[in-house]
Design a protein around this motif. Sequence first.
Motif, short mmCIF file in Angstrom:
data_model
loop_
_atom_site.label_atom_id
_atom_site.label_comp_id
_atom_site.label_asym_id
_atom_site.label_seq_id
_atom_site.Cartn_x
_atom_site.Cartn_y
_atom_site.Cartn_z
N GLY A 171 0.81 -1.21 0.00
CA GLY A 171 0.00 0.00 0.00
C GLY A 171 0.85 1.26 0.00
N SER A 199 -2.14 2.76 4.69
CA SER A 199 -2.07 1.32 4.38
C SER A 199 -2.58 0.50 5.55
CB SER A 199 -0.63 0.92 4.05
OG SER A 199 -0.17 1.58 2.90
N TYR A 231 -6.26 0.46 5.47
CA TYR A 231 -6.74 -0.58 4.55
C TYR A 231 -6.65 -1.95 5.20
CZ TYR A 231 -7.34 2.32 0.37
OH TYR A 231 -7.80 3.24 -0.55
N ILE A 249 -9.59 -2.35 7.39
CA ILE A 249 -10.77 -2.67 6.57
C ILE A 249 -10.74 -4.15 6.20
CG2 ILE A 249 -11.89 -2.29 4.33
CD1 ILE A 249 -10.83 0.65 4.54
N ALA A 250 -9.55 -4.66 5.84
CA ALA A 250 -9.41 -6.08 5.50
C ALA A 250 -9.82 -6.95 6.69
CB ALA A 250 -7.97 -6.38 5.08
N ILE A 292 -4.29 1.29 -7.35
CA ILE A 292 -5.15 1.15 -6.18
C ILE A 292 -6.01 -0.10 -6.26
CG2 ILE A 292 -7.09 2.50 -7.06
CD1 ILE A 292 -5.64 2.70 -3.49
N TYR A 293 -6.30 -0.57 -7.49
CA TYR A 293 -7.14 -1.76 -7.64
C TYR A 293 -6.42 -3.01 -7.16
CZ TYR A 293 -10.14 1.38 -10.23
OH TYR A 293 -10.94 2.43 -10.58
N LEU A 351 -4.45 -2.96 -4.59
CA LEU A 351 -4.63 -2.86 -3.14
C LEU A 351 -6.02 -3.32 -2.73
CD1 LEU A 351 -3.39 -2.04 -0.43
CD2 LEU A 351 -4.07 0.33 -0.91
N TYR A 352 -7.02 -2.98 -3.54
CA TYR A 352 -8.38 -3.45 -3.26
C TYR A 352 -8.44 -4.97 -3.30
CZ TYR A 352 -10.00 1.38 -4.12
OH TYR A 352 -10.20 2.74 -4.08
N CYS A 353 -7.77 -5.58 -4.27
CA CYS A 353 -7.73 -7.05 -4.35
C CYS A 353 -7.09 -7.64 -3.10
CB CYS A 353 -6.95 -7.50 -5.58
SG CYS A 353 -7.79 -7.25 -7.16
N VAL A 361 -7.01 -6.35 -0.10
CA VAL A 361 -7.98 -6.22 0.98
C VAL A 361 -9.04 -7.33 0.88
CG1 VAL A 361 -9.86 -4.77 1.89
CG2 VAL A 361 -7.66 -3.74 1.32
N GLY A 362 -9.49 -7.60 -0.35
CA GLY A 362 -10.52 -8.62 -0.57
C GLY A 362 -10.08 -10.03 -0.23
#
Length: 436
Positions: free
Chosen positions: A270, A288, A291, A294-295, A339-340, A342-344, A346-347
Amino acid sequence: MKQSILSKDGVSYVVPFVLITSCFALWGFANDITNPMVKAFSKIFRMSATDGAMVQVAFYGGYFAMAFPAAMFIRRFSYKAGVLVGLGLYALGAFLFYPAKMTGEYYPFLAAYFILTCGLSFLETSSNPYILSMGTEETATRRLNLAQSFNPMGSLLGMYVAMNFIQAKLNPLDTATRANLSPEEFEAVKEYDLSVLIAPYLTIGLVILAMFLVIMFWPMPKNGDKNHEINFLPTLRRIFTMPHYREGVIAQFFYVGVQIMCWTFIIQYGTRVLMAEGMGEQAAEVMSQQYNIIAMVIFCCSRFICTFLLRYVNTGQLLMLLAVAGGALVVGVITLQNIYGLYCLVGVSACMSLMFPTIYGIALTGLGDDAKFGAAGLIMAILGGSVLPPLQASIIDKGELFGMPAVNVSFILPFICFVVIAIYGQRTYLRSKGKL
């Protein structure tokens, strides 16, 4: 009428379940206040990511070293005694952060982490099978998943404390500026930063001490404490001839590895992404960690959802599907450089939520009194959190590989882990259908 998961033969285990489940939250706190410390120690002592990852080697090495001694202790005495020794060592390790800070050196902190996690090894080796024993075998995996659902709540608190009471309060000098400090300036900054870092550990030491006293004086059930004979080698030979157990230990090694890698190096991943968007280093590190929190919220919510789904979906099949989904998201983490990605990352936490307690429950199925030693083997498998993160850190330290940021490439290791877990889930499903 549906059978309660917290009673057996007319005896209710609600209060003992609550007390032992609180220990799940306490070791979750320790795990997830520690993950960001890899980056923090690297900055404080001006070290590489590989040297900083020695925190994880010491942390998860304690789990490995103490698992079978803990199992033999529990077999000789009781689950309650094992929990008390675990809490005692946990508190001692936390209090040792003060003398470690007084030395101003890195390695005394590693020793404190090692002692702390010797305690966590006792706690996990005791608490997981203890929870399994607090009811019928038919409801054991659901009961353990329920108890493990409180682990990420402690993890969330650990992450929050790390972000707000350590990372945000460290001296704001970035890595490059720290590298140019004079020896006197470096010592002054290090002294301040270490004072910030140890405060939460000393506080949690006091909390653990209070928990120790509550459990010591509360009458606890003695389920599974009837056989005190230690037939170490014959028991090991017996349980490792069982494919579902042997493969479960391997799967657990890779699961713990993937969990620690994804939650530790989200800070490095991140930070790179956010700094590329113009953010300063410390702000990027704190963001980071947000995030990461959030994860963990996603992980926590997913744990409750997956525990509910286990009532209707085959355990091995659900484990396999989540591992496949986790692997697919990691492909996004590797290939996307924005950023996508990083979203992955988190997911991925949604996919990991079910894995530890489910692998644990599957592996211990049918072990009976051998579950004490079986639990130790599964706790030793936590060594994956000691072995795999330094390998990933050594890749990250390369800076760039194959024309890509090395931190992206490093996530090939979590991808491999998910492949192994998916295979175990599939084999578990086939066994349940009599096809293996």
